[in-house]
Write an enzyme that holds these catalytic residues in place. Structure first.
Site: not given
Ligand code: B3K
Ligand code: ZN
Length: 867
Positions: A267-268, A303-304
């Protein structure tokens, strides 16, 4: 050049050792040229005082063409280092040293989309979990935190924008090329590194933090998408304010950037100061984005952003602790969305998602603990268990401590561990320390896989009402024996009018029972006949078994003030009817007549909260129904489902008709109520069509022709296509003509066709995969077809042809993008539940894919194929 895949190895939590050396700072120079990018890195190494003394250090590097290595200015010869299977080892290192490496990489050829790659003419990165090793040599593990200074160089005309983490500190140009140097003052693990070079449009705004600092907010997308960034910007500002108010967390850099890219595996990504987003999670416009899409953008942007503290400032010691940041951050984004929208609808939506997706994962061959103890490819562990179950575990702690103490505990966590890489235990320690609670048994939630089954029995004797709870967690792969968990059960007892009765002498109306043994009984001084409202708010992620009478379920659905309990009662009523039909015991018309009065009540009250009404009126999916019957017979499930839907469509047809017509809006609004009304109307229209009402096609076509927004347009298209109504084919063509240049809308066009229920859809899927607009290299497009087929169309998927199409597609995807292939392969996890003849066909096909598969895909298939 080091070639082919690195060998498959199993990494175990119990083998964790701190790194022998730390990297205090990294100076990167990324020189981008067509075809080849040269990366020069200078690492300031220092022996780790907390490690077992060693003078060797391992650096990861995959797919790198090594041009030179130098240690403290001395060029290293091949004999001076060891480079094999993606690992570069240097020995006899001094206390401190500077390692300079120069490597070439080929981002243009990178279809796996990890490390540096290209998307629609722009360069971008994805480094979590282990992408940085595809860019340069580095100890690619989250417990090595470094200060990054990054210079990006590229052709100025083609790539006018050069971004990396932190703040821009220098720039220059020469001979048509330019460069920008970025400095990130916060030490970070390399998985948070990001870089972008491209020609992008920018939406700019500012946010003033609680302490009065002004932060520049910059959202970047392709020029044509500039008008689709407003909603993300609003969501970002809301998230920034919410985190200050709710967790006391302030943003720490002067710039916050988000870049939208079309090719993205997830997603991001929360890269420090420079998030990179799948376009599907950041772009939104009412004309092109559904209401669900709007809500997703709000929650993913938040979330991010929340990761800036839960993940970036405090990060994970190792990847076994992934849920430390993901479970906590999902909990944070769920609470944020609950505050921004209807809390009841949000909770039911989250629970619905958990029980329909994470529970099956936890009950099948892919089951693993929230803190796994081993993995082969960490990419395969970005699962619903790590994310969603992890969030439930944090939520239980929130409720066990109460909002105030939980906040104190998170304050302690952020303060104590700021700038460090820590563990799930460190998080729980803060909860225990602040509350004084003994959390020893609670910690089992992190280490024990599987969904607990909580069976409850009620007994009434005079004025004593008792409830006996028994908990049991079935075995999961590698974990045969399970121990009792701490299970908080929030409950009320409702009288025949649905009002909560007093549970003690003081008149308490709701309580939380804390279960911690295999069996426990509780007594209440209650003499009247009551309906237990159990697990209110879904107070623990368990399967609740209670033999409710139909009248009790009707009471809960009609009167319970708890949104989850109402929804769960509706689900139980639907499942009971559907189960009878699957077993050939009932008759769909009779079942519908029995359900009608209960549903009518919900429809009558729909005005109170249309989105909640829509959730209550939605039948469980065919997939969920299939999971209750063994062996799985997808055609029988499909028939039962279709028949009940048709019968409900008929028996309540006047209600569906009036909802379809009366909820029509004359002007576009994007608030929660308007969205709920659209959701309810789309559902009503779906029932109307299922019941075969002659007006359904007309209403759908009218809506399709003159929609106010994409939710209306797509809702109408879905009804036309899924019910194969007259006008469906023409609508599909018209839609494709209108939206051919809007990739995200075309994803919906693919998906709506691939999810049309029924076996014959497999021919459609075959056609879609050969369509000129289908692109194997775009994960969103691949998911739109294969995800829809395997995830929501069991009767088309579970056919000989379905298995063939699916497995051959899997092999094609795997050659380009192993992470996506492995993720899609999870849809095969119900293999062992299929009836034998289907199982044999599918197993054979999966085995032959597995023989040539990437390590990612092989790990998933091996688990699924295990006898
Ligand atoms: N932390 C990223 C995860 C990306 C992993 C790719 N293999 C997305 C998230 O949970 O915010
Ligand atoms: Zn995350």
């Amino acid at each position: 050049m080091e070639t082919a895949h690195a060998a498959v190895t199993t990494t175990r939590l119990k083998d964790y050792l701190p790194p022998a050396y730390l990297v205090d700072s990294v100076t990167l120079d990324v020189d981008i040229h067509d075809g080849v990018t040269t990366v020069t890195s200078e690492l300031a190494l220092r022996r780790n005082p907390d490690a077992v003394i060693s003078d060797s250090m391992m650096f990861n590097g995959e797919g790198l063409t090594l041009r030179s290595l130098a240690l403290d200015g001395k060029v290293l010869e091949e004999a001076d280092y060891h480079y094999e299977n993606g690992e570069l080892t240097l020995s006899r290192l001094p206390e401190q040293a500077t390692l300079v490496s120069v490597v070439d990489i080929e981002p243009e050829k990178n279809t796996a989309l990890e490390g540096l790659y290209m998307s629609n003419g722009m360069y971008c990165t994805q480094c979590e979990a282990q992408g940085f090793r595809h860019i340069t040599f580095f100890p690619d593990r989250p417990d090595v935190l470094s200060r990054f200074r990054t210079t990006v160089r590229a052709d100025k005309k083609k790539y006018p924008l050069l971004l990396s983490n932190g703040n821009p500190v220098e720039q220059g140009e020469e001979d048509g090329r330019h460069w920008v140097t970025w400095e990130d003052p916060f030490p970070k693990p390399c998985y948070l590194f990001a870089l972008v070079a491209g020609d992008l449009a920018c939406l700019e705004d500012t946010f003033t933090t609680v302490s009065g600092r002004e932060v520049a907010l910059r959202l970047y997308a392709e020029h044509r998408d500039l008008d689709k960034l407003d909603h993300a910007m609003e969501s970002l500002k809301h998230a920034m304010r919410w985190d200050e108010e709710t967790y006391g967390r302030e943003y720490d850099l002067d710039i916050y950037m988000i870049v939208a890219v079309s090719h993205f595996n997830m997603g991001a990504m929360e890269n420090k100061g420079l998030n990179i987003f799948n376009t599907s999670c950041v772009l939104a416009h009412p004309a092109t984005t559904t209401d669900a899409g709007f809500q997703r953008v709000e929650s993913v942007v938040a979330h991010e952003y929340f990761h800036n503290w839960s993940g970036n400032r405090v990060t994970c010691r190792d990847w076994f602790q992934l849920s430390l940041k993901e479970g906590f951050t999902v909990f944070r984004d769920q609470m944020f969305s609950a505050d921004m929208n209807s809390a009841a609808v949000q909770r039911v939506g989250d629970v619905d998602f958990l029980v329909n997706h994470q529970f099956p994962e936890d009950q099948g061959p892919m089951a693993h603990p929230v803190r796994p103890s081993e993995y082969q490819k960490i990419d395969n562990f970005y699962t619903l268990t790590i994310y969603e179950k992890g969030a439930e575990i944090v939520r239980m702690q929130y409720h066990l401590l109460g909002a105030e103490q939980f906040r104190k505990a998170t304050d302690l966590y952020f303060e104590r561990f700021d700038g460090q890489a820590v563990t799930c235990d460190d998080f729980v320690d803060c909860m225990a320390e602040v509350s004084g609670m003994d959390m020893a048994q609670f910690r089992r939630w992190y280490s024990q896989a599987g969904t607990p089954i909580l069976s409850v029995e009620a007994e009434q004797e005079g004025d004593d009402y008792s409830l006996t709870f028994r908990q049991h967690t079935p075995p999961t792969p590698g974990q045969a024996d399970k121990e009792p968990l701490v299970i908080p059960v929030r409950l009320a007892l409702l009288d025949k009018n649905g009002a909560p009765v007093a549970l003690d002498q003081d008149g308490l109306r709701e309580t939380v029972l804390i279960l911690d043994q295999q069996a426990q009984s509780f007594h209440f001084p209650v003499s009247e006949s009551v309906t237990p409202s159990l697990l209110r708010g879904f107070s623990a992620p368990v399967v609740l078994e209670f033999d409710y009478r139909p009248d009790q379920l009707a009471t809960l659905l009609a009167h319970d003030t708890d949104g989850y309990c109402r929804w769960s009662a509706a689900q139980r009523l639907y499942f009971a009817a559907l189960d009878r039909l699957v077993r050939g015991q009932g008759n769909a018309d009779e079942e519908a007549v029995r359900l009608a009065p209960v549903l009518e009540q919900v429809i009558d009250r729909a005005g109170e909260d249309p989105a909640q009404a829509a959730l209550l009126l939605t039948l469980p999916t065919e997939v969920a129904l299939g999971d209750r019957h063994s062996p799985l017979d997808p055609s029988g499930i499909h028939m039962a489902h279709q028949n009940l839907k048709q019968a409900l469509g008929k028996v309540l047809q006047s209600q569906w008709l009036s909802l379809s017509e009366n909820l029509l809006a004359t002007e576009l609004q994007m608030d929660g109520v308007a969205m709920g009304r659209r959701q309810l109307r789309n559902l009503a229209l779906d029932y109307l069509a299922a019941g075969g009402h002659h007006e359904a096609a007309r209403i759908a076509v009218e809506l399709f022709e003159l929609p106010l927004c994409m939710s209306e347009e797509l809702g109408a298209l879905r009804v036309l296509v899924h019910h194969r109504l007259p006008g469906a084919e023409q609508a599909l063509q018209q839609f494709a003509r209108k939206w051919k240049d809007e990739a995200l809308v075309m994803d919906q066009w693919f998906s709506v066709q691939a999810s049309a229920p029924g076996e014959m859809t497999i021919d459609t899927v075959e056609r879609l995969l050969a369509h000129p607009a289908f692109d194997w290299k775009v994960p969103n497009r691949v998911r739109a077809v294969l995800g829809a087929l395997a995830g929501s169309n069991p009767s088309a998927f579970n056919t000989d042809k379905g298995y063939k199409v699916f497995t051959s597609a899997l092999a094609t995807v795997d050659e380009l993008n192993p992470q996506i292939a492995a993720r899609i392969a999870n849809a095969a996890a119900r293999l062992h539940r299929l009836e034998p003849s289907r199982q044999q066909v599918f197993r054979g096909l999966l085995k032959s894919v597995s023989e040539k598969a990437s390590p990612n895909l092989r790990e998933v298939l091996a688990r699924i194929l295990a006898e």
